[in-house]
Write a protein that holds these residues in place. Structure first.
Motif, PDB file in Angstrom:
ATOM      1  N   VAL A   1       0.989   5.337  -2.335  1.00 34.77           N
ATOM      2  CA  VAL A   1       0.509   6.616  -1.815  1.00 34.77           C
ATOM      3  C   VAL A   1       1.645   7.496  -1.313  1.00 34.77           C
ATOM      4  O   VAL A   1       1.402   8.584  -0.806  1.00 34.77           O
ATOM      5  N   ARG A   2       2.866   7.061  -1.447  1.00 31.50           N
ATOM      6  CA  ARG A   2       4.007   7.838  -0.956  1.00 31.50           C
ATOM      7  C   ARG A   2       4.093   9.197  -1.639  1.00 31.50           C
ATOM      8  O   ARG A   2       4.473  10.191  -1.025  1.00 31.50           O
TER       9      ARG A   2
ATOM     10  N   LEU B   1       1.686  11.027  -2.470  1.00 36.08           N
ATOM     11  CA  LEU B   1       0.642  11.901  -1.957  1.00 36.08           C
ATOM     12  C   LEU B   1       0.983  12.482  -0.589  1.00 36.08           C
ATOM     13  O   LEU B   1       0.371  13.467  -0.167  1.00 36.08           O
ATOM     14  N   LEU B   2       1.927  11.884   0.109  1.00 28.74           N
ATOM     15  CA  LEU B   2       2.274  12.333   1.452  1.00 28.74           C
ATOM     16  C   LEU B   2       3.227  13.517   1.370  1.00 28.74           C
ATOM     17  O   LEU B   2       4.097  13.582   0.507  1.00 28.74           O
ATOM     18  N   ASP B   3       3.052  14.466   2.292  1.00 28.45           N
ATOM     19  CA  ASP B   3       3.933  15.624   2.326  1.00 28.45           C
ATOM     20  C   ASP B   3       5.272  15.237   2.937  1.00 28.45           C
ATOM     21  O   ASP B   3       5.339  14.532   3.941  1.00 28.45           O
ATOM     22  N   ASP B   4       6.321  15.753   2.346  1.00 29.71           N
ATOM     23  CA  ASP B   4       7.643  15.559   2.913  1.00 29.71           C
ATOM     24  C   ASP B   4       7.857  16.576   4.017  1.00 29.71           C
ATOM     25  O   ASP B   4       7.328  17.695   3.984  1.00 29.71           O
ATOM     26  N   GLU B   5       8.668  16.198   4.987  1.00 34.78           N
ATOM     27  CA  GLU B   5       9.006  17.156   6.037  1.00 34.78           C
ATOM     28  C   GLU B   5       9.936  18.205   5.436  1.00 34.78           C
ATOM     29  O   GLU B   5      10.821  17.886   4.643  1.00 34.78           O
TER      30      GLU B   5
ATOM     31  N   TYR C   1       0.808  -1.210   0.000  1.00 40.12           N
ATOM     32  CA  TYR C   1       0.000   0.000   0.000  1.00 40.12           C
ATOM     33  C   TYR C   1       0.848   1.270   0.000  1.00 40.12           C
ATOM     34  O   TYR C   1       0.586   2.188  -0.767  1.00 40.12           O
ATOM     35  N   THR C   2       1.860   1.326   0.839  1.00 42.20           N
ATOM     36  CA  THR C   2       2.622   2.559   1.033  1.00 42.20           C
ATOM     37  C   THR C   2       3.308   3.084  -0.224  1.00 42.20           C
ATOM     38  O   THR C   2       3.251   4.287  -0.477  1.00 42.20           O
TER      39      THR C   2
END
Length: 52
Positions: A39-40, A42-46, A35-36
């Motif tokens: 969607v990686r 779509l996730l905001d980076d720090e 799964y990850t």
């Protein structure tokens, strides 16, 4: 006719190599997280701190 026997033997050996690689990948956990990676993006980076 003997070339057919050779090619059949080569194809069986190649199939066994791929089957062994598949089972090795399953045993070492290569396909645990399906799964990850999808969607990686779509996730905001720090935010990265500026280097001085």
């Amino acid at each position: 006719m003997s070339i057919i026997y050779f090619l059949i033997g080569c194809s069986i050996m190649l199939a066994l190599v791929f089957l062994g690689a598949f089972f090795w990948a399953q045993r070492t956990g290569q396909n645990d997280d399906m799964y990850t990676p999808g969607v990686r993006i779509l996730l905001d980076d720090e935010p990265q701190e500026e280097k001085k």
